[in-house]
Design a protein around this motif. Structure first.
Motif, PDB file in Angstrom:
ATOM      1  N   THR A  23      92.241 -55.235 -48.923  1.00 25.87           N
ATOM      2  CA  THR A  23      90.910 -55.394 -49.436  1.00 25.87           C
ATOM      3  C   THR A  23      91.073 -56.284 -50.839  1.00 25.87           C
ATOM      4  OG1 THR A  23      90.387 -53.054 -48.971  1.00 25.87           O
ATOM      5  CG2 THR A  23      89.015 -54.276 -50.715  1.00 25.87           C
ATOM      6  N   LEU A  24      90.239 -57.602 -50.741  1.00 24.11           N
ATOM      7  CA  LEU A  24      90.173 -58.199 -51.990  1.00 24.11           C
ATOM      8  C   LEU A  24      88.923 -57.748 -52.591  1.00 24.11           C
ATOM      9  CD1 LEU A  24      90.905 -61.932 -50.528  1.00 24.11           C
ATOM     10  CD2 LEU A  24      92.482 -60.170 -51.359  1.00 24.11           C
ATOM     11  N   GLU A  25      89.108 -57.784 -54.113  1.00 22.61           N
ATOM     12  CA  GLU A  25      87.809 -57.230 -55.238  1.00 22.61           C
ATOM     13  C   GLU A  25      87.705 -58.599 -55.593  1.00 22.61           C
ATOM     14  OE1 GLU A  25      89.476 -53.976 -57.067  1.00 22.61           O
ATOM     15  OE2 GLU A  25      89.412 -52.809 -55.376  1.00 22.61           O
ATOM     16  N   LEU A  26      86.396 -59.059 -55.658  1.00 27.74           N
ATOM     17  CA  LEU A  26      85.991 -60.106 -56.334  1.00 27.74           C
ATOM     18  C   LEU A  26      84.564 -59.934 -57.188  1.00 27.74           C
ATOM     19  CD1 LEU A  26      86.060 -61.009 -52.838  1.00 27.74           C
ATOM     20  CD2 LEU A  26      86.481 -63.240 -54.203  1.00 27.74           C
ATOM     21  N   CYS A  27      84.686 -60.853 -58.153  1.00 25.19           N
ATOM     22  CA  CYS A  27      83.405 -60.657 -59.285  1.00 25.19           C
ATOM     23  C   CYS A  27      82.759 -61.927 -59.348  1.00 25.19           C
ATOM     24  CB  CYS A  27      84.149 -60.317 -60.586  1.00 25.19           C
ATOM     25  SG  CYS A  27      84.733 -59.067 -60.698  1.00 25.19           S
ATOM     26  N   ILE A  28      81.530 -61.898 -59.670  1.00 19.11           N
ATOM     27  CA  ILE A  28      80.893 -63.152 -59.992  1.00 19.11           C
ATOM     28  C   ILE A  28      80.073 -63.069 -61.449  1.00 19.11           C
ATOM     29  CG2 ILE A  28      78.721 -62.228 -58.896  1.00 19.11           C
ATOM     30  CD1 ILE A  28      78.296 -64.965 -57.494  1.00 19.11           C
ATOM     31  N   GLU A  29      79.995 -64.119 -62.268  1.00 21.92           N
ATOM     32  CA  GLU A  29      79.855 -64.076 -63.407  1.00 21.92           C
ATOM     33  C   GLU A  29      78.316 -63.630 -63.858  1.00 21.92           C
ATOM     34  OE1 GLU A  29      79.678 -67.069 -67.400  1.00 21.92           O
ATOM     35  OE2 GLU A  29      80.882 -67.511 -65.639  1.00 21.92           O
ATOM     36  N   GLU A  30      77.551 -63.953 -63.009  1.00 21.42           N
ATOM     37  CA  GLU A  30      76.101 -63.594 -63.210  1.00 21.42           C
ATOM     38  C   GLU A  30      75.771 -61.982 -62.746  1.00 21.42           C
ATOM     39  OE1 GLU A  30      73.482 -65.431 -64.466  1.00 21.42           O
ATOM     40  OE2 GLU A  30      75.041 -66.878 -65.017  1.00 21.42           O
ATOM     41  N   ASP A  31      76.838 -61.348 -62.593  1.00 25.35           N
ATOM     42  CA  ASP A  31      76.678 -59.880 -61.787  1.00 25.35           C
ATOM     43  C   ASP A  31      77.659 -59.068 -62.665  1.00 25.35           C
ATOM     44  OD1 ASP A  31      75.929 -57.577 -60.724  1.00 25.35           O
ATOM     45  OD2 ASP A  31      77.058 -58.025 -58.788  1.00 25.35           O
ATOM     46  N   PRO A  32      77.398 -58.934 -64.046  1.00 20.33           N
ATOM     47  CA  PRO A  32      78.500 -58.347 -64.920  1.00 20.33           C
ATOM     48  C   PRO A  32      78.842 -56.906 -64.643  1.00 20.33           C
ATOM     49  CG  PRO A  32      76.285 -58.354 -66.074  1.00 20.33           C
ATOM     50  CD  PRO A  32      76.290 -59.256 -64.777  1.00 20.33           C
ATOM     51  N   TYR A  33      78.025 -56.239 -64.125  1.00 22.34           N
ATOM     52  CA  TYR A  33      78.417 -54.823 -63.784  1.00 22.34           C
ATOM     53  C   TYR A  33      78.789 -54.400 -62.479  1.00 22.34           C
ATOM     54  CZ  TYR A  33      76.072 -54.337 -68.278  1.00 22.34           C
ATOM     55  OH  TYR A  33      75.621 -54.690 -69.630  1.00 22.34           O
ATOM     56  N   GLY A  34      79.029 -55.486 -61.554  1.00 18.32           N
ATOM     57  CA  GLY A  34      79.396 -55.048 -59.920  1.00 18.32           C
ATOM     58  C   GLY A  34      80.299 -55.871 -59.939  1.00 18.32           C
ATOM     59  N   TYR A  35      81.147 -55.377 -58.859  1.00 20.69           N
ATOM     60  CA  TYR A  35      82.181 -56.131 -58.135  1.00 20.69           C
ATOM     61  C   TYR A  35      82.058 -55.901 -56.637  1.00 20.69           C
ATOM     62  CZ  TYR A  35      85.074 -51.885 -57.867  1.00 20.69           C
ATOM     63  OH  TYR A  35      85.893 -50.771 -57.805  1.00 20.69           O
TER      64      TYR A  35
END
Length: 139
Positions: free
Chosen positions: A103-115
């Motif tokens: 599993t790869l876990e990614l983030c996106i700057e505009e979604d600060p509370y989610g991954y």
């Protein structure tokens, strides 16, 4: 990237519940978290070997594949002002059938509370990883 030459077992510490964490410094970026399953006495050595032999040498391709997979379902332009995905962690676990789960876990700057996670299945016939699932989790 020479990440596959890194011995991730030397700097690991437990997260509890049989998961072990190590951090790998990425060129020009933050540290990448590497999480492998194990027991209270140590990480699963087969998961570490699998991570080093099969996952890290293909990491750039896996990340590109995860980006494309998420982009098929998520309109980043509309929801996140076109922000880019960035890799937070790689997780390797032993599945119920003794196969490894990636599993790869990614983030996106505009979604600060989610991954976001992208699960991969290894296809023996084609000798490649295939994205098989994705989720969004709230932090």
């Amino acid at each position: 990237m020479e990440a596959h030459e890194t011995n991730v077992s030397q700097s690991s510490f437990t997260l509890g519940s049989g998961e072990w964490l190590s951090r790998l410094r990425m060129p020009g970026r933050h540290c990448l978290e590497l999480v492998v399953s194990g027991t209270a006495s140590g990480p699963d050595l087969e998961c570490i070997a699998y991570l080093n032999a099969e996952v890290l040498p293909r990491l750039s391709v896996l990340v590109e594949t995860a980006h494309r997979h998420l982009d098929e379902y998520v309109d980043r332009q509309k929801l996140f002002n076109g922000a880019s995905w960035w890799l937070e962690s790689v997780r390797v676990e032993r599945g119920e059938d003794s196969r490894h789960k990636l599993t790869l876990e990614l983030c996106i700057e505009e979604d600060p509370y989610g991954y976001w996670t992208v699960g991969f299945t290894y296809l023996d016939y084609w000798n490649k990883f295939w994205p098989s699932s994705f989720t969004r989790l709230q932090q």
